[in-house]
Design a protein around this motif. Structure first.
Motif, PDB file in Angstrom:
ATOM      1  N   SER A  58       0.392  -1.338   0.553  1.00  0.00           N
ATOM      2  CA  SER A  58      -0.338   0.394   0.079  1.00  0.00           C
ATOM      3  C   SER A  58       0.608   0.837   0.403  1.00  0.00           C
ATOM      4  CB  SER A  58      -0.933   0.275   0.796  1.00  0.00           C
ATOM      5  OG  SER A  58       0.241  -0.511   2.211  1.00  0.00           O
ATOM      6  N   SER A  59       1.908   1.520   0.800  1.00  0.00           N
ATOM      7  CA  SER A  59       3.074   2.589   0.793  1.00  0.00           C
ATOM      8  C   SER A  59       3.312   2.663  -0.482  1.00  0.00           C
ATOM      9  CB  SER A  59       3.676   2.440   1.972  1.00  0.00           C
ATOM     10  OG  SER A  59       4.867   1.310   1.315  1.00  0.00           O
ATOM     11  N   ALA A  60       4.066   1.753  -1.575  1.00  0.00           N
ATOM     12  CA  ALA A  60       4.483   1.715  -2.691  1.00  0.00           C
ATOM     13  C   ALA A  60       3.189   2.179  -3.701  1.00  0.00           C
ATOM     14  CB  ALA A  60       5.239  -0.005  -3.051  1.00  0.00           C
ATOM     15  N   CYS A  61       2.314   1.029  -3.718  1.00  0.00           N
ATOM     16  CA  CYS A  61       0.727   2.253  -4.252  1.00  0.00           C
ATOM     17  C   CYS A  61       0.859   3.583  -3.769  1.00  0.00           C
ATOM     18  CB  CYS A  61      -0.239   0.995  -4.232  1.00  0.00           C
ATOM     19  SG  CYS A  61       0.496  -0.379  -4.144  1.00  0.00           S
ATOM     20  N   LYS A  62       0.873   4.069  -2.973  1.00  0.00           N
ATOM     21  CA  LYS A  62       0.889   5.874  -2.719  1.00  0.00           C
ATOM     22  C   LYS A  62       2.021   6.260  -3.340  1.00  0.00           C
ATOM     23  CE  LYS A  62      -1.503   4.219   1.707  1.00  0.00           C
ATOM     24  NZ  LYS A  62      -1.685   5.125   3.212  1.00  0.00           N
ATOM     25  N   GLU A  63       2.730   6.300  -3.327  1.00  0.00           N
ATOM     26  CA  GLU A  63       3.779   6.987  -3.933  1.00  0.00           C
ATOM     27  C   GLU A  63       4.109   6.935  -5.631  1.00  0.00           C
ATOM     28  OE1 GLU A  63       8.266   6.108  -3.127  1.00  0.00           O
ATOM     29  OE2 GLU A  63       7.533   5.017  -0.558  1.00  0.00           O
ATOM     30  N   ILE A  64       3.678   5.694  -5.881  1.00  0.00           N
ATOM     31  CA  ILE A  64       2.806   5.698  -7.151  1.00  0.00           C
ATOM     32  C   ILE A  64       2.126   6.601  -7.870  1.00  0.00           C
ATOM     33  CG2 ILE A  64       2.529   4.189  -9.606  1.00  0.00           C
ATOM     34  CD1 ILE A  64       4.474   2.049  -8.559  1.00  0.00           C
ATOM     35  N   LEU A  65       1.225   7.053  -7.078  1.00  0.00           N
ATOM     36  CA  LEU A  65       0.105   7.297  -7.144  1.00  0.00           C
ATOM     37  C   LEU A  65       0.724   9.025  -7.659  1.00  0.00           C
ATOM     38  CD1 LEU A  65      -3.288   7.876  -7.729  1.00  0.00           C
ATOM     39  CD2 LEU A  65      -3.389   6.691  -5.212  1.00  0.00           C
ATOM     40  N   ASN A  66       1.006   9.347  -5.612  1.00  0.00           N
ATOM     41  CA  ASN A  66       1.342  11.052  -6.031  1.00  0.00           C
ATOM     42  C   ASN A  66       2.621  11.440  -6.765  1.00  0.00           C
ATOM     43  OD1 ASN A  66      -0.520  10.398  -4.021  1.00  0.00           O
ATOM     44  ND2 ASN A  66       1.456  10.317  -2.500  1.00  0.00           N
ATOM     45  N   THR A  67       3.660   9.935  -7.906  1.00  0.00           N
ATOM     46  CA  THR A  67       4.180  10.860  -8.372  1.00  0.00           C
ATOM     47  C   THR A  67       3.228  10.301 -10.131  1.00  0.00           C
ATOM     48  OG1 THR A  67       6.286   9.528  -7.622  1.00  0.00           O
ATOM     49  CG2 THR A  67       6.277   9.789 -10.472  1.00  0.00           C
ATOM     50  N   ALA A  68       2.427   9.739  -9.714  1.00  0.00           N
ATOM     51  CA  ALA A  68       1.895  10.132 -11.105  1.00  0.00           C
ATOM     52  C   ALA A  68       0.275  11.270 -11.356  1.00  0.00           C
ATOM     53  CB  ALA A  68       0.581   8.185 -11.778  1.00  0.00           C
ATOM     54  N   GLU A  69      -0.161  11.808  -9.948  1.00  0.00           N
ATOM     55  CA  GLU A  69      -0.904  12.489 -10.358  1.00  0.00           C
ATOM     56  C   GLU A  69      -0.370  14.136 -10.103  1.00  0.00           C
ATOM     57  OE1 GLU A  69      -2.450  11.894  -6.404  1.00  0.00           O
ATOM     58  OE2 GLU A  69      -4.940  10.620  -7.422  1.00  0.00           O
ATOM     59  N   THR A  70       0.539  14.215 -10.214  1.00  0.00           N
ATOM     60  CA  THR A  70       1.841  15.794 -10.175  1.00  0.00           C
ATOM     61  C   THR A  70       2.337  16.194 -11.265  1.00  0.00           C
ATOM     62  OG1 THR A  70       4.393  14.430  -9.779  1.00  0.00           O
ATOM     63  CG2 THR A  70       2.175  15.625  -7.942  1.00  0.00           C
ATOM     64  N   ARG A  71       2.604  14.987 -11.840  1.00  0.00           N
ATOM     65  CA  ARG A  71       2.627  14.831 -13.587  1.00  0.00           C
ATOM     66  C   ARG A  71       1.598  14.644 -14.333  1.00  0.00           C
ATOM     67  NH1 ARG A  71       7.344  10.255 -14.133  1.00  0.00           N
ATOM     68  NH2 ARG A  71       8.918  11.347 -12.198  1.00  0.00           N
ATOM     69  N   PRO A  72       1.441  15.944 -15.489  1.00  0.00           N
ATOM     70  CA  PRO A  72       0.358  15.835 -16.949  1.00  0.00           C
ATOM     71  C   PRO A  72       0.748  14.299 -17.963  1.00  0.00           C
ATOM     72  CG  PRO A  72       2.198  17.662 -17.304  1.00  0.00           C
ATOM     73  CD  PRO A  72       2.397  17.416 -15.978  1.00  0.00           C
ATOM     74  N   ASP A  73      -0.512  14.182 -18.229  1.00  0.00           N
ATOM     75  CA  ASP A  73      -0.835  13.133 -19.146  1.00  0.00           C
ATOM     76  C   ASP A  73      -0.013  13.941 -20.431  1.00  0.00           C
ATOM     77  OD1 ASP A  73      -0.956  11.733 -20.651  1.00  0.00           O
ATOM     78  OD2 ASP A  73      -2.563  10.383 -19.474  1.00  0.00           O
TER      79      ASP A  73
END
Length: 78
Positions: A58-73
């Motif tokens: 869950s902590s690894a998933c949160k890190e990936i989610l935070n990284t993905a949300e901060t960068r625009p697609d």
């Protein structure tokens, strides 16, 4: 004749005879199987130790989610 002989033998002796007759594998095969099981046990213990040292998913998933949300697609228009 056979029944007279089996009546005079102790239950322990009868059991040992049946075990030795049932086990047709040699000592080498039994020893090899034991070694294989010990090796598998060691492998599983090492794997358990590695899993205990790992971070929770869950902590690894949160890190990936935070990284993905901060960068625009780059494929979506702005």
């Amino acid at each position: 004749m056979q029944s007279d002989r089996s009546e005079t033998l102790s239950p322990t002796t009868l059991r040992l005879q049946s075990l030795s007759a049932a086990d047709t594998r040699g000592k080498h095969r039994i020893h090899a199987e034991l070694k294989r099981l010990e090796q598998e046990t060691r492998f599983l213990e090492e794997e358990l130790e590695q899993l205990e040292k790992m971070d929770k998913a869950s902590s690894a998933c949160k890190e990936i989610l935070n990284t993905a949300e901060t960068r625009p697609d780059p494929l979506l228009p702005m």
